[in-house]
Scaffold this motif. Structure first.
Motif, PDB file in Angstrom:
ATOM      1  N   LEU A  13       0.846  -1.190   0.000  1.00 48.75           N
ATOM      2  CA  LEU A  13       0.000   0.000   0.000  1.00 48.75           C
ATOM      3  C   LEU A  13       0.882   1.241   0.000  1.00 48.75           C
ATOM      4  O   LEU A  13       1.664   1.440   0.922  1.00 48.75           O
ATOM      5  N   ALA A  14       0.767   2.049  -1.024  1.00 46.25           N
ATOM      6  CA  ALA A  14       1.612   3.232  -1.163  1.00 46.25           C
ATOM      7  C   ALA A  14       0.780   4.497  -1.080  1.00 46.25           C
ATOM      8  O   ALA A  14      -0.224   4.638  -1.788  1.00 46.25           O
ATOM      9  N   ASP A  15       1.183   5.412  -0.200  1.00 46.50           N
ATOM     10  CA  ASP A  15       0.608   6.767  -0.153  1.00 46.50           C
ATOM     11  C   ASP A  15      -0.917   6.713  -0.048  1.00 46.50           C
ATOM     12  O   ASP A  15      -1.639   7.335  -0.832  1.00 46.50           O
ATOM     13  N   THR A  16      -1.403   5.979   0.938  1.00 45.67           N
ATOM     14  CA  THR A  16      -2.837   5.773   1.047  1.00 45.67           C
ATOM     15  C   THR A  16      -3.259   5.710   2.504  1.00 45.67           C
ATOM     16  O   THR A  16      -2.422   5.672   3.407  1.00 45.67           O
ATOM     17  N   VAL A  17      -4.568   5.694   2.728  1.00 48.61           N
ATOM     18  CA  VAL A  17      -5.146   5.691   4.078  1.00 48.61           C
ATOM     19  C   VAL A  17      -6.308   4.711   4.117  1.00 48.61           C
ATOM     20  O   VAL A  17      -6.785   4.236   3.083  1.00 48.61           O
ATOM     21  N   SER A  18      -6.785   4.425   5.327  1.00 41.97           N
ATOM     22  CA  SER A  18      -7.894   3.485   5.487  1.00 41.97           C
ATOM     23  C   SER A  18      -9.247   4.182   5.536  1.00 41.97           C
ATOM     24  O   SER A  18     -10.276   3.504   5.564  1.00 41.97           O
ATOM     25  N   SER A  19      -9.262   5.509   5.563  1.00 44.07           N
ATOM     26  CA  SER A  19     -10.540   6.230   5.554  1.00 44.07           C
ATOM     27  C   SER A  19     -10.296   7.695   5.228  1.00 44.07           C
ATOM     28  O   SER A  19      -9.184   8.202   5.372  1.00 44.07           O
ATOM     29  N   THR A  20     -11.360   8.345   4.774  1.00 45.71           N
ATOM     30  CA  THR A  20     -11.338   9.797   4.612  1.00 45.71           C
ATOM     31  C   THR A  20     -12.017  10.406   5.827  1.00 45.71           C
ATOM     32  O   THR A  20     -13.207  10.161   6.052  1.00 45.71           O
ATOM     33  N   PRO A  21     -11.282  11.168   6.640  1.00 42.15           N
ATOM     34  CA  PRO A  21     -11.906  11.738   7.838  1.00 42.15           C
ATOM     35  C   PRO A  21     -12.994  12.733   7.477  1.00 42.15           C
ATOM     36  O   PRO A  21     -12.954  13.340   6.392  1.00 42.15           O
ATOM     37  N   PRO A  22     -13.987  12.893   8.357  1.00 46.41           N
ATOM     38  CA  PRO A  22     -15.110  13.782   8.045  1.00 46.41           C
ATOM     39  C   PRO A  22     -14.692  15.181   7.615  1.00 46.41           C
ATOM     40  O   PRO A  22     -15.287  15.760   6.701  1.00 46.41           O
ATOM     41  N   GLU A  23     -13.643  15.717   8.232  1.00 46.82           N
ATOM     42  CA  GLU A  23     -13.227  17.083   7.924  1.00 46.82           C
ATOM     43  C   GLU A  23     -12.603  17.220   6.541  1.00 46.82           C
ATOM     44  O   GLU A  23     -12.461  18.332   6.018  1.00 46.82           O
ATOM     45  N   ALA A  24     -12.230  16.087   5.922  1.00 51.85           N
ATOM     46  CA  ALA A  24     -11.609  16.127   4.599  1.00 51.85           C
ATOM     47  C   ALA A  24     -12.589  15.807   3.478  1.00 51.85           C
ATOM     48  O   ALA A  24     -12.239  15.921   2.301  1.00 51.85           O
ATOM     49  N   ARG A  25     -13.798  15.426   3.807  1.00 54.70           N
ATOM     50  CA  ARG A  25     -14.732  14.983   2.764  1.00 54.70           C
ATOM     51  C   ARG A  25     -15.133  16.115   1.827  1.00 54.70           C
ATOM     52  O   ARG A  25     -15.370  15.893   0.635  1.00 54.70           O
ATOM     53  N   ALA A  26     -15.185  17.321   2.346  1.00 51.89           N
ATOM     54  CA  ALA A  26     -15.564  18.458   1.500  1.00 51.89           C
ATOM     55  C   ALA A  26     -14.554  18.674   0.378  1.00 51.89           C
ATOM     56  O   ALA A  26     -14.916  19.168  -0.696  1.00 51.89           O
ATOM     57  N   ILE A  27     -13.291  18.324   0.619  1.00 54.20           N
ATOM     58  CA  ILE A  27     -12.269  18.474  -0.420  1.00 54.20           C
ATOM     59  C   ILE A  27     -12.621  17.645  -1.647  1.00 54.20           C
ATOM     60  O   ILE A  27     -12.490  18.113  -2.790  1.00 54.20           O
ATOM     61  N   TRP A  28     -13.095  16.414  -1.410  1.00 51.51           N
ATOM     62  CA  TRP A  28     -13.444  15.551  -2.542  1.00 51.51           C
ATOM     63  C   TRP A  28     -14.669  16.075  -3.279  1.00 51.51           C
ATOM     64  O   TRP A  28     -14.743  16.005  -4.511  1.00 51.51           O
TER      65      TRP A  28
END
Length: 262
Positions: free
Chosen positions: A116-131
């Motif tokens: 697994l490269a440069d990745t995470v297990s979830s998108t935190p709530p505070e970052a969802r607006a970015i997507w």
């Protein structure tokens, strides 16, 4: 090469000169299978190397409805089944790493190892607006509005200066990405969360981060590694596309990891 996978024409490239164990690479958001060209060449003499374009990317069809990372995991399962691969080593970068995690949870018997490269297990709530913002920008202004900032996150200034041809290729793939395919993938990333589940992964695992990654902070990738039992963590001198920017170092790490895990 093309196959119809879950109703979508899907492009893949299979290199099996070595006829060895299967090794599958999954690209990042806004990428395609070409991002793995160099690494595929490195491993094809000893492995059966599979690369493919995720739905909505490259030369794989764009769906007409929303999809989730779980749907992308099902696409990979169907592709492997169609090609006669019962199990594989799996390498995923960024979005590809999310798909790899989901696949390891959905199909544990099909996994030999997980990188697994440069990745995470979830998108935190505070970052969802970015997507949501990136999806809206793609739909409203097109991919050209996203390319400069994205490349600045993906690759360090030093790499961009030293390898303009590689930067140009990666930028062209991003620019050609279908706007709706990109937007739908952004929304899938927004809703991704397997943070409580990754502790169940019991396959050999390696996590790699770029020290200068401002999009997926190295600490977040390290937290993912800490959550997977026995997962090894490595930090490379790179930004978000660490396997590209430090391809020789990444290849050496992966080669050693695969040899130990077989």
């Amino acid at each position: 090469m093309q196959l119809n996978i879950n109703g979508l024409e899907t492009r893949y490239v299979l290199s099996n000169e070595g006829g060895g164990p299967w090794l599958t690479f999954i690209h990042q958001l806004g990428g395609d299978l070409s991002v793995w060209d160099q690494l595929a060449g490195y491993f094809r003499d000893d492995y059966t190397v599979l690369r493919y374009d995720v739905r909505g990317h490259g030369h794989t069809a764009v769906p007409n409805q929303p999809f989730s990372i779980a749907d992308l995991s099902r696409d990979l399962a169907a592709l492997l089944e169609a090609l006669g691969a019962s199990h594989t080593h799996l390498v995923g970068m960024s979005m590809g790493g999310m798909i790899a995690q989901q696949f390891a949870l959905d199909h544990p018997s099909c996994i030999d190892s997980l990188t697994l490269a440069d990745t995470v297990s979830s998108t935190p709530p505070e970052a969802r607006a970015i997507w949501d913002q990136r999806a809206a920008t793609a739909r409203r202004e097109g991919m050209s509005a996203l390319v400069p900032a994205t490349l600045s996150r993906w690759l360090t200034p030093d790499f961009q200066k030293a390898h303009p041809e590689a930067v140009e290729q990666i930028g062209e793939v991003l620019l050609r990405t279908h706007t709706e395919g990109f937007a739908l993938a952004c929304e899938a990333l927004r809703d991704f969360d397997v943070s409580e589940d990754v502790k169940r992964i019991d396959k050999p695992a390696l996590a790699v981060a770029g020290r200068y990654d401002t999009g997926t902070l190295p600490a977040a990738t390290q937290a993912l590694a800490n959550a997977i039992p026995g997962c090894r963590f490595e930090l490379l001198e790179a930004a978000h596309l660490a396997p590209v920017e430090q391809s020789h170092r990444f290849a050496a790490l992966l080669e050693t990891f695969l040899a130990a895990g077989v």
